[in-house]
Design a protein around this motif. Sequence first.
Motif, PDB file in Angstrom:
ATOM      1  N   GLN A 124      88.831  -3.307  75.948  1.00  0.00           N
ATOM      2  CA  GLN A 124      90.190  -2.857  76.251  1.00  0.00           C
ATOM      3  C   GLN A 124      91.195  -3.976  75.956  1.00  0.00           C
ATOM      4  OE1 GLN A 124      92.887  -0.867  79.837  1.00  0.00           O
ATOM      5  NE2 GLN A 124      90.846  -1.593  80.329  1.00  0.00           N
ATOM      6  N   ASN A 125      92.339  -3.592  75.413  1.00  0.00           N
ATOM      7  CA  ASN A 125      93.405  -4.573  75.125  1.00  0.00           C
ATOM      8  C   ASN A 125      92.892  -5.617  74.133  1.00  0.00           C
ATOM      9  OD1 ASN A 125      95.909  -5.857  75.345  1.00  0.00           O
ATOM     10  ND2 ASN A 125      95.372  -6.941  77.228  1.00  0.00           N
ATOM     11  N   ARG A 126      92.254  -5.121  73.087  1.00  0.00           N
ATOM     12  CA  ARG A 126      91.519  -6.006  72.183  1.00  0.00           C
ATOM     13  C   ARG A 126      92.426  -6.875  71.323  1.00  0.00           C
ATOM     14  NH1 ARG A 126      89.449  -1.373  67.842  1.00  0.00           N
ATOM     15  NH2 ARG A 126      91.514  -0.872  67.058  1.00  0.00           N
ATOM     16  N   ALA A 127      93.667  -6.431  71.100  1.00  0.00           N
ATOM     17  CA  ALA A 127      94.538  -7.188  70.186  1.00  0.00           C
ATOM     18  C   ALA A 127      95.916  -7.440  70.801  1.00  0.00           C
ATOM     19  CB  ALA A 127      94.679  -6.445  68.860  1.00  0.00           C
ATOM     20  N   PHE A 128      96.014  -7.269  72.107  1.00  0.00           N
ATOM     21  CA  PHE A 128      97.246  -7.618  72.824  1.00  0.00           C
ATOM     22  C   PHE A 128      98.467  -6.934  72.203  1.00  0.00           C
ATOM     23  CE2 PHE A 128      94.043 -10.915  72.486  1.00  0.00           C
ATOM     24  CZ  PHE A 128      93.533 -10.850  73.781  1.00  0.00           C
ATOM     25  N   GLN A 129      98.230  -5.657  71.828  1.00  0.00           N
ATOM     26  CA  GLN A 129      99.288  -4.892  71.156  1.00  0.00           C
ATOM     27  C   GLN A 129     100.351  -4.462  72.169  1.00  0.00           C
ATOM     28  OE1 GLN A 129      95.974  -2.402  69.834  1.00  0.00           O
ATOM     29  NE2 GLN A 129      97.096  -2.055  67.946  1.00  0.00           N
ATOM     30  N   GLN A 130     101.581  -4.564  71.760  1.00  0.00           N
ATOM     31  CA  GLN A 130     102.710  -4.002  72.503  1.00  0.00           C
ATOM     32  C   GLN A 130     102.826  -4.554  73.923  1.00  0.00           C
ATOM     33  OE1 GLN A 130     104.896  -2.020  70.877  1.00  0.00           O
ATOM     34  NE2 GLN A 130     103.628  -2.164  69.048  1.00  0.00           N
ATOM     35  N   VAL A 131     102.290  -5.741  74.157  1.00  0.00           N
ATOM     36  CA  VAL A 131     102.425  -6.326  75.498  1.00  0.00           C
ATOM     37  C   VAL A 131     103.443  -7.463  75.447  1.00  0.00           C
ATOM     38  CG1 VAL A 131     100.061  -5.731  76.146  1.00  0.00           C
ATOM     39  CG2 VAL A 131     100.545  -8.001  75.169  1.00  0.00           C
ATOM     40  N   THR A 132     103.900  -7.867  76.613  1.00  0.00           N
ATOM     41  CA  THR A 132     104.852  -8.975  76.686  1.00  0.00           C
ATOM     42  C   THR A 132     104.088 -10.266  76.947  1.00  0.00           C
ATOM     43  OG1 THR A 132     106.478  -7.468  77.599  1.00  0.00           O
ATOM     44  CG2 THR A 132     106.928  -9.829  77.850  1.00  0.00           C
ATOM     45  N   PRO A 133     104.099 -11.192  75.974  1.00  0.00           N
ATOM     46  CA  PRO A 133     103.357 -12.445  76.161  1.00  0.00           C
ATOM     47  C   PRO A 133     103.766 -13.151  77.454  1.00  0.00           C
ATOM     48  CG  PRO A 133     104.142 -12.260  73.903  1.00  0.00           C
ATOM     49  CD  PRO A 133     104.772 -11.128  74.664  1.00  0.00           C
ATOM     50  N   GLY A 134     102.788 -13.782  78.061  1.00  0.00           N
ATOM     51  CA  GLY A 134     103.085 -14.559  79.260  1.00  0.00           C
ATOM     52  C   GLY A 134     102.979 -13.771  80.550  1.00  0.00           C
ATOM     53  N   THR A 135     102.898 -12.468  80.462  1.00  0.00           N
ATOM     54  CA  THR A 135     102.811 -11.667  81.682  1.00  0.00           C
ATOM     55  C   THR A 135     101.347 -11.457  82.068  1.00  0.00           C
ATOM     56  OG1 THR A 135     102.769  -9.588  80.438  1.00  0.00           O
ATOM     57  CG2 THR A 135     104.930 -10.435  81.105  1.00  0.00           C
ATOM     58  N   SER A 136     101.147 -11.131  83.340  1.00  0.00           N
ATOM     59  CA  SER A 136      99.765 -10.835  83.738  1.00  0.00           C
ATOM     60  C   SER A 136      99.341  -9.483  83.180  1.00  0.00           C
ATOM     61  CB  SER A 136      99.624 -10.882  85.256  1.00  0.00           C
ATOM     62  OG  SER A 136     100.504  -9.970  85.839  1.00  0.00           O
ATOM     63  N   ALA A 137     100.295  -8.566  82.991  1.00  0.00           N
ATOM     64  CA  ALA A 137      99.945  -7.270  82.403  1.00  0.00           C
ATOM     65  C   ALA A 137      99.380  -7.448  80.999  1.00  0.00           C
ATOM     66  CB  ALA A 137     101.169  -6.368  82.365  1.00  0.00           C
ATOM     67  N   ALA A 138      99.861  -8.479  80.308  1.00  0.00           N
ATOM     68  CA  ALA A 138      99.365  -8.724  78.945  1.00  0.00           C
ATOM     69  C   ALA A 138      97.887  -9.081  78.946  1.00  0.00           C
ATOM     70  CB  ALA A 138     100.175  -9.831  78.285  1.00  0.00           C
ATOM     71  N   LEU A 139      97.391  -9.536  80.097  1.00  0.00           N
ATOM     72  CA  LEU A 139      95.990  -9.947  80.197  1.00  0.00           C
ATOM     73  C   LEU A 139      95.094  -8.832  80.731  1.00  0.00           C
ATOM     74  CD1 LEU A 139      96.344 -13.607  81.498  1.00  0.00           C
ATOM     75  CD2 LEU A 139      95.170 -12.892  79.404  1.00  0.00           C
ATOM     76  N   THR A 140      95.600  -7.602  80.757  1.00  0.00           N
ATOM     77  CA  THR A 140      94.799  -6.472  81.248  1.00  0.00           C
ATOM     78  C   THR A 140      93.395  -6.507  80.655  1.00  0.00           C
ATOM     79  OG1 THR A 140      96.700  -5.065  81.592  1.00  0.00           O
ATOM     80  CG2 THR A 140      94.609  -3.941  81.254  1.00  0.00           C
ATOM     81  N   ALA A 141      92.404  -6.435  81.512  1.00  0.00           N
ATOM     82  CA  ALA A 141      90.966  -6.384  81.182  1.00  0.00           C
ATOM     83  C   ALA A 141      90.359  -7.751  80.872  1.00  0.00           C
ATOM     84  CB  ALA A 141      90.658  -5.410  80.051  1.00  0.00           C
ATOM     85  N   TRP A 142      91.174  -8.809  80.756  1.00  0.00           N
ATOM     86  CA  TRP A 142      90.646 -10.139  80.404  1.00  0.00           C
ATOM     87  C   TRP A 142      90.609 -11.060  81.627  1.00  0.00           C
ATOM     88  CZ3 TRP A 142      88.473 -10.552  75.777  1.00  0.00           C
ATOM     89  CH2 TRP A 142      88.879  -9.652  74.776  1.00  0.00           C
ATOM     90  N   ALA A 143      89.653 -11.960  81.647  1.00  0.00           N
ATOM     91  CA  ALA A 143      89.570 -12.959  82.722  1.00  0.00           C
ATOM     92  C   ALA A 143      88.890 -14.205  82.176  1.00  0.00           C
ATOM     93  CB  ALA A 143      88.762 -12.399  83.892  1.00  0.00           C
ATOM     94  N   THR A 144      89.113 -15.302  82.844  1.00  0.00           N
ATOM     95  CA  THR A 144      88.455 -16.535  82.400  1.00  0.00           C
ATOM     96  C   THR A 144      87.023 -16.583  82.914  1.00  0.00           C
ATOM     97  OG1 THR A 144      89.324 -17.645  84.335  1.00  0.00           O
ATOM     98  CG2 THR A 144      90.518 -17.956  82.279  1.00  0.00           C
ATOM     99  N   LEU A 145      86.232 -17.383  82.228  1.00  0.00           N
ATOM    100  CA  LEU A 145      84.858 -17.632  82.659  1.00  0.00           C
ATOM    101  C   LEU A 145      84.686 -19.147  82.666  1.00  0.00           C
ATOM    102  CD1 LEU A 145      81.794 -15.620  81.435  1.00  0.00           C
ATOM    103  CD2 LEU A 145      81.645 -18.065  81.875  1.00  0.00           C
ATOM    104  N   GLY A 146      84.293 -19.701  83.809  1.00  0.00           N
ATOM    105  CA  GLY A 146      84.169 -21.150  83.919  1.00  0.00           C
ATOM    106  C   GLY A 146      85.530 -21.822  84.013  1.00  0.00           C
ATOM    107  N   SER A 147      85.557 -23.121  83.752  1.00  0.00           N
ATOM    108  CA  SER A 147      86.792 -23.898  83.894  1.00  0.00           C
ATOM    109  C   SER A 147      87.620 -23.764  82.630  1.00  0.00           C
ATOM    110  CB  SER A 147      86.455 -25.370  84.144  1.00  0.00           C
ATOM    111  OG  SER A 147      85.686 -25.490  85.310  1.00  0.00           O
ATOM    112  N   ALA A 148      88.532 -22.814  82.648  1.00  0.00           N
ATOM    113  CA  ALA A 148      89.352 -22.562  81.460  1.00  0.00           C
ATOM    114  C   ALA A 148      90.612 -21.829  81.877  1.00  0.00           C
ATOM    115  CB  ALA A 148      88.571 -21.723  80.448  1.00  0.00           C
ATOM    116  N   SER A 149      91.577 -21.815  81.005  1.00  0.00           N
ATOM    117  CA  SER A 149      92.779 -21.019  81.249  1.00  0.00           C
ATOM    118  C   SER A 149      93.001 -20.117  80.046  1.00  0.00           C
ATOM    119  CB  SER A 149      93.992 -21.928  81.485  1.00  0.00           C
ATOM    120  OG  SER A 149      94.318 -22.593  80.287  1.00  0.00           O
ATOM    121  N   ILE A 150      93.550 -18.933  80.314  1.00  0.00           N
ATOM    122  CA  ILE A 150      93.908 -18.025  79.224  1.00  0.00           C
ATOM    123  C   ILE A 150      95.311 -17.499  79.450  1.00  0.00           C
ATOM    124  CG2 ILE A 150      91.561 -17.283  78.601  1.00  0.00           C
ATOM    125  CD1 ILE A 150      92.050 -14.731  80.268  1.00  0.00           C
ATOM    126  N   ALA A 151      95.984 -17.166  78.359  1.00  0.00           N
ATOM    127  CA  ALA A 151      97.308 -16.542  78.432  1.00  0.00           C
ATOM    128  C   ALA A 151      97.528 -15.819  77.114  1.00  0.00           C
ATOM    129  CB  ALA A 151      98.390 -17.599  78.636  1.00  0.00           C
TER     130      ALA A 151
END
Length: 701
Positions: A124-151
């Motif tokens: 889901q949300n494989r290409a970050f289409q039509q989302v607003t960068p920097g928002t948490s909604a833009a990260l729908t379905a994604w999460a970090t694993l281990g010590s890392a950050s994503i945005a």
Amino acid sequence: MTPLQKVSYEVTTTPVPSHLALGENTFIEKVIDTDLHCYDRDNKLVHGVFILLFQCIRSSLKCIKRMIRKTFAFALAGAAAVYATTFDVTFSTTSGHKVPSTLYGLMFEDINSGDGGLYAELIQNRAFQQVTPGTSAALTAWATLGSASIAVVKSSSPVSTALPNALSFKPTATSGTVGFTNDGYFGIPVTAGWKYTGSFFYRTPTPPATKISSSFTVGLRSTSGTVFTSTTVPFTTSSSWQQATFTFTASSTQTSVTNLFALTVNAATIGELTMEFTLISLFPPTFNNRANGMRVDISEALLAMDPGFFRFPGGNNLEGQTPAQRWAWESTVNSLVDRPGRLGTWGYINTDGLGLYEYLQWIEDMGMEPIMAVFAGYTLNGASVAQNSLQTYITEAINQINFAIGDASSNPQAAIRSAMGHPEPFDLTYIEIGNEDFFSSTTYTNYRWSAFVDALSAEFPQLHYISTSATSGSVPKLTPAPTYWDLHIYSNPNFFINGAFNFDILPRNGLQFFQGEYATTTQNSGATLAYPFIDGSIAEAAYMTGFDRNSDIVFAASYAPLLSSVSSIQWTPDLINFSPNSLILSTSYYVQKLFSVYKGDFYLTSTTNTASSPVQWSVTRDTATSQYFLKRYHSEHCSLHAPIHPASTAGTGTILTAAPGTMNTPTKPTAAVPSNFSFTAGKTITYNAPGLSLSVLVVVS
Ligand code: LXE
């Protein structure tokens, strides 16, 4: 037990119930107001209707005049009202009309059913289409694993114009396994033997002076970290986008779909380097093994219905809320990196991975006929495109049709199709001009219909154009006069029972009707339904006898909507609900399937019933298989004796029946399913059936 009582109910040959006489635009209202006329011996209305479909499918053997005698015995629980009724049915084995191959088919649009449904993509949300960068909604379905950050960021060097965003990933430690996960569309199925096919784009925006070579690990795992399957993908740092492709195969089946796709890397190899990723895709095996294809189980359930056509891409999702948000075919073709996606009508982002090409290829694979809609200048905010601004959309529609059927050697849109893998034109006969344009009848009547149909038929005179501005068989005046109409009806069981004769009274003047959407959406009380219930499904069966009987003017009919996720539902009921690894086939699904599979190819004129009758039937034959079918329904206990005189001595039947109110649900997906039986034919068939049932009797002659 109270002895059976005879009721004064007679089957007559009256074909047109007088109460259904049509005035202008009064079709639906009149029918909704009618009620059933099935009385017990005390002249009280019996809460139930008995519908019999008899489909006779025979070979070219000698015409047999067939008498069917049916005796119904009602045993109302705890009540004295019990009665029997006799019907005589005669049908000709020669007079009638052809049943079109398109009669029963499918209506589809993405209402929580394309992405994460029919379209097999698991991420889901494989290409970050039509989302607003920097928002948490833009990260729908994604999460970090281990010590890392994503945005989600707007990439300084996007992979394509259509996909400006990327997932920026940065380890926050210099050792250990780090990465990110995606939890799919309400889960990811892990199935033993499935070969998963994946790909993703990646780059290092600011690569180190000395290139780093390492490898990613991609796989499926539980939320607690048990890895079910994985593989490695080597990479070297570069500021340019590169695409990785991979496969892995699951060796076990997990009952839970609460699983994750994970992409990880050993932090020790890349340190705190920032990397970007996009178009991270993972497919299970697909129907017909198509790349970027459709879910196998859904496709097979639909294929089992023997569908004649597929109406797409909507429905409301064709229209959008504004012209800018319409379904625009050009944004749905070419490579996936060239598809920007759009905010669909139903409030979530459509990836458009299920694009025009994928629709047409799958329709061809499924052996269906496309009924393809074009955007016709009306949007769901209630506005219509002005007459002097319409040309853009007319050109777009012409190009859309050319994409499907144009000559790839001379037409640029057809050349795109060819480059995508289908040099030959697709089969295409029916074009629907808009959707539900009765909501904007003035602009449709004044200029939109004529502008579209004139331009399109000048370009493609061989195609048939379907108008969408009628709410009933009482059709508005349009110029040029349409020859095909799409009608939509959502109502309660009583409406469909009483509507069995809606089409009998329509003129035979060349007009062809498409019941493009219909469903029992409420109980008779008005209460809404989460899933189709047997009472409504059987009422739809009553209505469908009218499609069989009138298939000289009804060329197609489809229940709507077709599909919905069980986890995200915006429209109920739906024909099939699905989870990531299961299907809930509704009672209406089985009704649709029985009518479609046993539609035959020739409707045989028979004694007709009336709209108020507790029993309805149709008789058809299938020339190739020489079979006879019988179907029926009722909502209270009853029995049926159906003496007929087939040439054979045995028949087979299928019955769908259940207690009133029964639904197939996620917790009880098989509460009501058809069962098969055999019966003795000969001169008489005695057939006893319970209440609320649809039966198909098949006899080979
Ligand atoms: C009518 C429309 O055409 C579809 O989008 C919807 C459900 O099938 C219904 N509102």
